[in-house]
Design a protein around this motif. Structure first.
Motif: not given
Length: 248
Positions: A190, A193, A196, A198, A230
């Motif tokens: 999450r 996401k 954008q 890691e 998110v």
């Protein structure tokens, strides 16, 4: 220098230290050869001094290093070392081969003990820096991460986002801790996401997670709002979905 700093220094310079250790072990083996030769030959007790560098080689370089050094030590005290220096009587091949076998065995056992100890220490280190329930890095790992960033001259744009599950107690009561852990395991995806990219998600405690974000050139509020958004989507767990209330 503190123990932790010493460990970090050793870790950074391990190649140099291991090279120096290998050189010193070879020098020590040659020294044992000279000792045995100057005291009259292999028939005297001084040849047992070779066990010291063999044990050290296994301790430092593991099973492979112990075995290889055992072979080297056996050769050093092998075909070129007389039984008696005065008479010039040389050893029979079976004698020095048998001794070499014992040297190899001692090196192997020393290396095996060293490898087992290191493996155990690594497991302890992992357990100390990882949340066992979710396999996420824990608070200790977060503090270490911050310390490394500080030593590396971390930019002022580095922000710690604290993600708190407000209804964690209700979720635990209704579904159990295993379900909550399943939800938390999905946090890294999450976060990736929303941002954008890691980033590691650290579990600080049962209901609190942390993410270190470099917000250089980006709007901090927008990034945090994206994180909040998110987490509004439900989390699939087994055959149902879980909604969580998050505060950042």
């Amino acid at each position: 220098m503190e123990v932790k700093q010493q460990y970090q220094w050793h870790y950074r310079h391990w190649r140099l230290l291991y090279t120096l250790a290998a050189f010193l072990l070879v020098v020590l083996a040659i020294g044992v050869y000279l000792l045995v030769y100057m005291t009259g030959g292999i028939k005297f007790v001084y040849s047992h001094s070779m066990y010291v560098p063999i044990l050290l080689s296994g301790f430092l370089f593991g099973m492979t290093g112990g075995v290889l050094f055992g072979l080297f030590a056996g050769f050093v005290l092998g075909p070129f070392m007389p039984i008696n220096v005065v008479t010039g009587e040389m050893q029979e091949t079976v004698n020095w081969l048998y001794r070499t076998g014992f040297f190899v065995l001692v090196g192997f056992l020393s290396g095996m003990a060293s490898s087992m100890t290191r493996s155990y220490v690594e497991r302890l280190k992992m357990a100390a820096s990882q949340d066992l329930a979710t396999q996420l890095p824990n608070r200790n790992a977060l503090l270490e991460h911050i310390a490394r960033a500080d030593r590396g001259g971390s930019p002022e744009s580095l922000v710690l986002a604290d993600i708190y599950i407000e209804n964690e107690r209700e979720l635990n009561t209704s579904f159990g801790g295993a379900v909550v852990d399943q939800v938390i395991r999905q946090f890294p995806a999450r976060v990736a996401k929303a941002l954008q990219r890691e980033l590691p998600v650290f579990r600080i405690n049962s209901a609190e997670m942390g993410v270190l974000i470099d917000v250089a050139g980006q709007d901090r509020e927008e990034l945090l709002d994206a994180l909040v958004d998110v987490f509004r989507a439900p989390f699939p767990v087994y055959d149902f979905s879980i909604h969580i209330d998050v505060r950042i």
